[in-house]
Motif scaffolding. Structure first.
Motif, PDB file in Angstrom:
ATOM      1  N   LEU A  78       0.826  -1.214   0.000  1.00  0.00           N
ATOM      2  CA  LEU A  78       0.000   0.000   0.000  1.00  0.00           C
ATOM      3  C   LEU A  78       0.859   1.262   0.000  1.00  0.00           C
ATOM      4  O   LEU A  78       0.545   2.237  -0.697  1.00  0.00           O
ATOM      5  CB  LEU A  78      -0.925  -0.003   1.213  1.00  0.00           C
ATOM      6  CG  LEU A  78      -2.024  -1.076   1.236  1.00  0.00           C
ATOM      7  CD1 LEU A  78      -2.761  -1.061   2.554  1.00  0.00           C
ATOM      8  CD2 LEU A  78      -2.997  -0.874   0.081  1.00  0.00           C
ATOM      9  N   ARG A  79       1.927   1.253   0.775  1.00  0.00           N
ATOM     10  CA  ARG A  79       2.801   2.423   0.811  1.00  0.00           C
ATOM     11  C   ARG A  79       3.460   2.663  -0.549  1.00  0.00           C
ATOM     12  O   ARG A  79       3.661   3.817  -0.967  1.00  0.00           O
ATOM     13  CB  ARG A  79       3.871   2.250   1.890  1.00  0.00           C
ATOM     14  CG  ARG A  79       3.324   2.408   3.317  1.00  0.00           C
ATOM     15  CD  ARG A  79       4.399   2.131   4.351  1.00  0.00           C
ATOM     16  NE  ARG A  79       3.891   2.282   5.710  1.00  0.00           N
ATOM     17  CZ  ARG A  79       3.887   3.414   6.401  1.00  0.00           C
ATOM     18  NH1 ARG A  79       4.387   4.507   5.853  1.00  0.00           N
ATOM     19  NH2 ARG A  79       3.415   3.460   7.627  1.00  0.00           N
ATOM     20  N   LEU A 123       0.782   4.137  -2.882  1.00  0.00           N
ATOM     21  CA  LEU A 123       0.430   5.513  -2.519  1.00  0.00           C
ATOM     22  C   LEU A 123       1.635   6.448  -2.482  1.00  0.00           C
ATOM     23  O   LEU A 123       1.488   7.626  -2.136  1.00  0.00           O
ATOM     24  CB  LEU A 123      -0.258   5.512  -1.150  1.00  0.00           C
ATOM     25  CG  LEU A 123      -1.585   4.756  -1.074  1.00  0.00           C
ATOM     26  CD1 LEU A 123      -2.034   4.600   0.360  1.00  0.00           C
ATOM     27  CD2 LEU A 123      -2.647   5.472  -1.894  1.00  0.00           C
ATOM     28  N   LYS A 124       2.826   5.907  -2.797  1.00  0.00           N
ATOM     29  CA  LYS A 124       4.064   6.684  -2.839  1.00  0.00           C
ATOM     30  C   LYS A 124       4.364   7.342  -1.493  1.00  0.00           C
ATOM     31  O   LYS A 124       4.619   8.549  -1.393  1.00  0.00           O
ATOM     32  CB  LYS A 124       3.994   7.742  -3.946  1.00  0.00           C
ATOM     33  CG  LYS A 124       3.856   7.148  -5.336  1.00  0.00           C
ATOM     34  CD  LYS A 124       3.785   8.216  -6.413  1.00  0.00           C
ATOM     35  CE  LYS A 124       3.645   7.590  -7.800  1.00  0.00           C
ATOM     36  NZ  LYS A 124       3.556   8.624  -8.860  1.00  0.00           N
ATOM     37  N   ILE A 138      -1.175  11.683   5.759  1.00  0.00           N
ATOM     38  CA  ILE A 138      -2.387  11.110   5.178  1.00  0.00           C
ATOM     39  C   ILE A 138      -3.357  12.195   4.768  1.00  0.00           C
ATOM     40  O   ILE A 138      -4.027  12.100   3.725  1.00  0.00           O
ATOM     41  CB  ILE A 138      -3.044  10.135   6.185  1.00  0.00           C
ATOM     42  CG1 ILE A 138      -2.080   9.002   6.527  1.00  0.00           C
ATOM     43  CG2 ILE A 138      -4.333   9.564   5.628  1.00  0.00           C
ATOM     44  CD1 ILE A 138      -1.669   8.138   5.360  1.00  0.00           C
ATOM     45  N   LEU A 146      -2.401  13.422   1.551  1.00  0.00           N
ATOM     46  CA  LEU A 146      -2.526  12.404   0.512  1.00  0.00           C
ATOM     47  C   LEU A 146      -3.960  12.255   0.018  1.00  0.00           C
ATOM     48  O   LEU A 146      -4.186  11.848  -1.129  1.00  0.00           O
ATOM     49  CB  LEU A 146      -2.032  11.060   1.073  1.00  0.00           C
ATOM     50  CG  LEU A 146      -1.992   9.870   0.112  1.00  0.00           C
ATOM     51  CD1 LEU A 146      -0.914  10.059  -0.943  1.00  0.00           C
ATOM     52  CD2 LEU A 146      -1.725   8.579   0.894  1.00  0.00           C
ATOM     53  N   THR A 182      -4.981  13.562  -3.424  1.00  0.00           N
ATOM     54  CA  THR A 182      -4.185  13.155  -4.583  1.00  0.00           C
ATOM     55  C   THR A 182      -4.903  12.084  -5.399  1.00  0.00           C
ATOM     56  O   THR A 182      -5.864  11.454  -4.937  1.00  0.00           O
ATOM     57  CB  THR A 182      -2.808  12.627  -4.150  1.00  0.00           C
ATOM     58  OG1 THR A 182      -3.016  11.465  -3.328  1.00  0.00           O
ATOM     59  CG2 THR A 182      -2.061  13.687  -3.360  1.00  0.00           C
ATOM     60  N   GLN A 189      -3.540   9.229  -6.421  1.00  0.00           N
ATOM     61  CA  GLN A 189      -3.223   7.888  -5.906  1.00  0.00           C
ATOM     62  C   GLN A 189      -4.228   7.436  -4.850  1.00  0.00           C
ATOM     63  O   GLN A 189      -4.643   6.281  -4.827  1.00  0.00           O
ATOM     64  CB  GLN A 189      -1.803   7.868  -5.304  1.00  0.00           C
ATOM     65  CG  GLN A 189      -0.698   7.951  -6.316  1.00  0.00           C
ATOM     66  CD  GLN A 189      -0.338   9.386  -6.640  1.00  0.00           C
ATOM     67  OE1 GLN A 189      -0.979  10.318  -6.144  1.00  0.00           O
ATOM     68  NE2 GLN A 189       0.658   9.582  -7.498  1.00  0.00           N
ATOM     69  N   TRP A 190      -4.585   8.358  -3.967  1.00  0.00           N
ATOM     70  CA  TRP A 190      -5.533   7.986  -2.907  1.00  0.00           C
ATOM     71  C   TRP A 190      -6.908   7.635  -3.480  1.00  0.00           C
ATOM     72  O   TRP A 190      -7.559   6.694  -3.051  1.00  0.00           O
ATOM     73  CB  TRP A 190      -5.651   9.122  -1.901  1.00  0.00           C
ATOM     74  CG  TRP A 190      -6.594   8.813  -0.772  1.00  0.00           C
ATOM     75  CD1 TRP A 190      -7.859   9.257  -0.613  1.00  0.00           C
ATOM     76  CD2 TRP A 190      -6.328   7.961   0.340  1.00  0.00           C
ATOM     77  NE1 TRP A 190      -8.421   8.752   0.521  1.00  0.00           N
ATOM     78  CE2 TRP A 190      -7.497   7.948   1.133  1.00  0.00           C
ATOM     79  CE3 TRP A 190      -5.230   7.209   0.743  1.00  0.00           C
ATOM     80  CZ2 TRP A 190      -7.592   7.219   2.315  1.00  0.00           C
ATOM     81  CZ3 TRP A 190      -5.311   6.488   1.924  1.00  0.00           C
ATOM     82  CH2 TRP A 190      -6.481   6.485   2.690  1.00  0.00           C
ATOM     83  N   TYR A 241      -6.614   4.065  -4.936  1.00  0.00           N
ATOM     84  CA  TYR A 241      -6.253   2.911  -4.111  1.00  0.00           C
ATOM     85  C   TYR A 241      -6.801   2.953  -2.681  1.00  0.00           C
ATOM     86  O   TYR A 241      -6.510   2.050  -1.905  1.00  0.00           O
ATOM     87  CB  TYR A 241      -4.721   2.795  -4.031  1.00  0.00           C
ATOM     88  CG  TYR A 241      -4.045   2.731  -5.377  1.00  0.00           C
ATOM     89  CD1 TYR A 241      -4.379   1.733  -6.290  1.00  0.00           C
ATOM     90  CD2 TYR A 241      -3.072   3.659  -5.736  1.00  0.00           C
ATOM     91  CE1 TYR A 241      -3.770   1.679  -7.532  1.00  0.00           C
ATOM     92  CE2 TYR A 241      -2.451   3.607  -6.968  1.00  0.00           C
ATOM     93  CZ  TYR A 241      -2.807   2.616  -7.865  1.00  0.00           C
ATOM     94  OH  TYR A 241      -2.199   2.552  -9.087  1.00  0.00           O
ATOM     95  N   ASN A 242      -7.598   3.975  -2.332  1.00  0.00           N
ATOM     96  CA  ASN A 242      -8.081   4.037  -0.940  1.00  0.00           C
ATOM     97  C   ASN A 242      -9.007   2.880  -0.607  1.00  0.00           C
ATOM     98  O   ASN A 242      -9.113   2.477   0.556  1.00  0.00           O
ATOM     99  CB  ASN A 242      -8.759   5.374  -0.666  1.00  0.00           C
ATOM    100  CG  ASN A 242     -10.125   5.468  -1.331  1.00  0.00           C
ATOM    101  OD1 ASN A 242     -11.126   5.017  -0.796  1.00  0.00           O
ATOM    102  ND2 ASN A 242     -10.167   6.072  -2.507  1.00  0.00           N
ATOM    103  N   PHE A 253      -2.799   4.840   8.488  1.00  0.00           N
ATOM    104  CA  PHE A 253      -3.908   4.934   7.537  1.00  0.00           C
ATOM    105  C   PHE A 253      -5.254   5.155   8.224  1.00  0.00           C
ATOM    106  O   PHE A 253      -6.210   5.581   7.576  1.00  0.00           O
ATOM    107  CB  PHE A 253      -3.982   3.665   6.686  1.00  0.00           C
ATOM    108  CG  PHE A 253      -2.805   3.474   5.782  1.00  0.00           C
ATOM    109  CD1 PHE A 253      -2.506   4.401   4.793  1.00  0.00           C
ATOM    110  CD2 PHE A 253      -1.972   2.371   5.913  1.00  0.00           C
ATOM    111  CE1 PHE A 253      -1.411   4.235   3.954  1.00  0.00           C
ATOM    112  CE2 PHE A 253      -0.879   2.198   5.094  1.00  0.00           C
ATOM    113  CZ  PHE A 253      -0.585   3.129   4.105  1.00  0.00           C
TER     114      PHE A 253
END
Length: 729
Positions: free
Chosen positions: A176-177, A180-181, A192, A195, A198, A200-201, A204-205, A241
């Motif tokens: 996950l990291r 999410l870079k 968070i 993030l 963004t 990415q979130w 992939y959230n 998270f």
């Protein structure tokens, strides 16, 4: 649906009807052969046992008048009742629903291995999604609604379950990291929050929420402490998270608090570290809930205490104090409220002076809360946020010690004096505790001869009140006098380097000499004289150096008086106090050795944890010894004890024996071939009625039910009647 589709559907229905017709014809022919066989068995019975045949003829003539036509009619009726033709439109609709229902894939070891390899080598996102679906299925296995048709995968074997759990819990945080870079470890709430906006979130959230939510669900299903410990230890790395999911964060907090208060082995430590990490990383979002929750859990656990539980209570208190250090300004607000609650309870007892009000103060829950806040103030006495709480807490403890000044509450008063000495030492503030101790020495219970005999050794740490017979024993008097001397020496040793020690020790010295003259017990006299000599020696020690000073008593330079000697611990009372502490520790160790120890390492915490536990924790980190191949959610194989399994086996054997005994009452020659199926159709009668005489729906009646089975029941019944009649004759 087009014309071709409708034609195919009709063809399929016709084929289904043809198959059902063949099944009916085969069932009828089979029943005919069984009926003929039963008829021949009845004829053989006539030749073999004519006496019993005559009995059947006389009492159950219908059983002997058996014909094939009746059998065929009955079977036809049963089959026709069971088969209900369906309207074409309804049938097509049902078939369409069946076709639309997704078929689920059974997860295998090879599938899991391929997903894991794809994720490790290529970082395949589709493999991650498939693995997370499998993880969800694994976590919800055994639920009431676990057979959800919307899930793509069906449940797997226990070995596959454990493989999925180990990989996801061990690797998902890093995965996950990476998606999410984020940094490979650590992070704060602000990371968070930044993030969330963004791309990415947004992409992939759902994976993060699925991982945390399903892991929380399986945590609530687990019963093995090692599995829970491993799961929490792995989830701690992903606690950052939870900043994005406040509802999940609250649920995790409650679960961790529950395990901290009730868990065994390493689980309380792991749960506390999870909570502490949560407070440090998320800050104000979870501080209030964690502080309130952990204090409430501590209070619930310290309502009762004994010699064995002392270390556990101390461990829980140390955890609360450590957690308060995560944010002292916030902790001060909660501590102020909780200490004020204690003050309110004490004030009510002082005003009402009823037994019920006194009981609320003189109970373990109240005293352990005082111990907790004493420890917190001692730990953070140098912090400006916590030091102001020392004064109100000191006032409460002094009030509790004087609330009921009787000899039966000597142990409670000694605990209060210990707390006051600790606060005085940590805050470098003078607290007049000598009067509390000297008042105890002057009570008649310690000055009269022990009329109750030697008595058992008394552990003053594990009791608040003693009964009347114990007051008159030699063991209790010795424990009280020795404890008073030790605490008084501890109090005076704190000020043995003060320029005013001579004045401070004058009244205690006078009262000690008075007790030494009045007591008739030589041991007490000897102990008191030794303390008097040390106080006098310390007075000479300070007076010698006081002659050379030029500052006034209110001069700030008085603080630095004998500062070098204090660092070395050179005063007579300091050295004597050290000897008394060693003696008290030896006495405490002897009492602990004589106490019953419950469970292996159940009360060992802090620096007493053996190296074996540390090595076990290192092995547990790998996970292979945690998620073994014999556990699934909802099916805890470890909970069934061998003794319970033996009892179940004995019960089954007994039932088997009883069943055999009943069957032996039946005449062996009349056991027909269809009797083996009797147990499967006991609940269905021959005329299509249940035990209550109500008609059985067609679904309950089996098309393959055998008619001779019902006839054999009648034969067996008649055989029993025949045997009873024979016995009576």
């Amino acid at each position: 649906m087009g014309a071709k589709g409708r034609v195919k559907s009709l063809d399929k229905e016709v084929n289904d009807e043809e198959e059902k017709e063949e099944t009916r014809s085969s069932t009828i022919s089979k029943s005919e052969s069984q009926a003929r066989e039963h008829k021949s068995q009845l004829e053989r019975l006539k030749e073999k046992d004519p006496e019993f045949y005559e009995f059947l003829k006389e009492h159950d003539e219908e059983l002997l008048q058996f014909s094939d036509e009746d059998n065929d009619d009955d079977v036809d009726t049963d089959v026709e009742d069971a088969y209900v033709p369906v309207d074409n439109d309804i049938g097509r609709h049902g078939l369409a629903e069946k076709e639309d229902k997704p078929s689920r894939t059974v997860i295998t070891t090879a599938m899991v291995d391929s997903w894991c390899n794809s994720i490790r080598e290529k970082g395949n996102f589709s493999a991650i999604r498939s693995l997370m679906r499998a993880f969800k299925t694994a976590c919800h296995y055994g639920d009431d609604g676990g057979d959800d048709s919307s899930t793509k995968f069906s449940i797997m074997s226990s070995s596959v379950f454990n493989k999925i759990m180990l990989f996801v819990l061990s690797e998902m945080d890093a995965i996950l990291r990476k998606l999410l870079k984020l940094p490979s470890s650590g992070g704060k709430k602000e990371t968070i929050m930044d993030l969330i906006s963004t791309k990415q979130w947004k992409n992939y959230n759902h994976l993060v929420k699925s991982y945390l939510g399903n892991a929380l669900h399986v945590l609530n299903q687990m019963t093995d402490t090692e599995m829970i410990s491993f799961t929490l230890r792995r989830l701690k790395y992903s606690s950052i998270f939870l900043a994005a999911f406040p509802s999940l964060m609250r649920k995790y907090t409650k679960v961790a608090l529950h395990f901290w208060g009730t868990g065994g082995g390493a689980l309380p430590v792991v749960s506390f570290l999870f909570l502490r990490d949560l407070c440090i990383r998320l800050g104000s979002d979870c501080l209030d809930e964690c502080f309130k929750g952990i204090y409430k859990a501590y209070v619930l656990n310290c309502q009762f205490i004994n010699a064995v539980k002392l270390q556990h209570i101390q461990f829980l208190g140390n955890c609360v104090i450590e957690l308060l250090g995560a944010d002292l300004p916030t902790a001060y607000q909660h501590a102020f409220v909780f200490i004020r609650q204690l003050a309110t309870i004490l004030r009510e007892a002082l005003h009402t002076k009823t037994k019920e009000a006194f009981r609320k103060v003189y109970e373990w829950k109240f005293i352990n809360c005082l111990e907790l806040w004493t420890g917190a103030i001692c730990a953070y006495s140098s912090e400006a946020d916590f030091k102001p709480l020392a004064y109100p807490l000191t006032q409460i403890i002094s009030g509790v010690a004087r609330l009921v000044p009787t000899a039966r509450y000597f142990p409670l008063r000694l605990r209060c004096v210990k707390m006051l000495n600790r606060i005085a030492a940590s805050t470098n503030t003078f607290i007049p505790v000598s009067m509390l101790l000297l008042d105890m020495l002057e009570m008649k219970e310690l000055n009269s001869p022990p009329t109750g005999g030697v008595g058992k050794a008394v552990d003053l740490r594990a009791i608040l009140k003693v009964n009347k017979p114990t007051l008159k024993t030699r063991a209790f008097q010795e424990a009280c006098v020795f404890s008073v001397v030790e605490e008084l020496a501890e109090h005076l040793a704190q000020w043995s380097y003060s320029v005013a020690f001579f004045e401070l020790s004058f009244i205690p010295l006078v009262r000690l000499r008075s007790f030494c003259k009045s007591t008739k017990v030589e041991r007490f006299r000897k102990e008191t004289r030794q303390l008097i000599r040390q106080i006098e020696a310390n007075s000479e020690f300070t007076n010698e150096r006081r002659k050379s000073v030029s500052f006034l008593p209110n001069d700030p330079a008085a603080i630095s008086f004998l500062e070098d000697e204090k660092k070395l611990g050179a005063s007579p009372l300091s050295q004597y106090g050290l000897t008394l502490r060693q003696r008290a520790q030896q006495r405490s160790d002897l009492l602990m050795e004589s106490s019953v120890r419950v469970g292996e390492h159940s009360s060992v915490f802090g620096n007493k944890i053996p190296k074996i536990d540390e090595e076990a924790d290192a092995r547990n980190e790998e996970g292979a010894t945690i998620f073994n191949s014999s556990w699934l959610p909802g099916i805890d194989s470890k909970t069934e004890k061998p003794k319970e399994m033996k009892e179940k086996k004995k019960k089954r054997k007994k039932e088997e024996h009883n069943r055999v005994a009943v069957e032996e009452d039946v005449v062996e020659e009349l056991v027909l071939s269809s009797d083996e199926d009797e147990s499967e159709s006991d609940d269905i009668q021959s005329d299509g009625e249940d035990d209550g005489g109500k008609p059985v729906p067609p679904k309950k009646q089996s098309m393959k039910q055998k008619l001779p089975t019902n006839i054999s029941k009648k034969v067996k019944s008649s055989a029993k009647k025949f045997k009873k009649r024979k016995r009576s004759n």
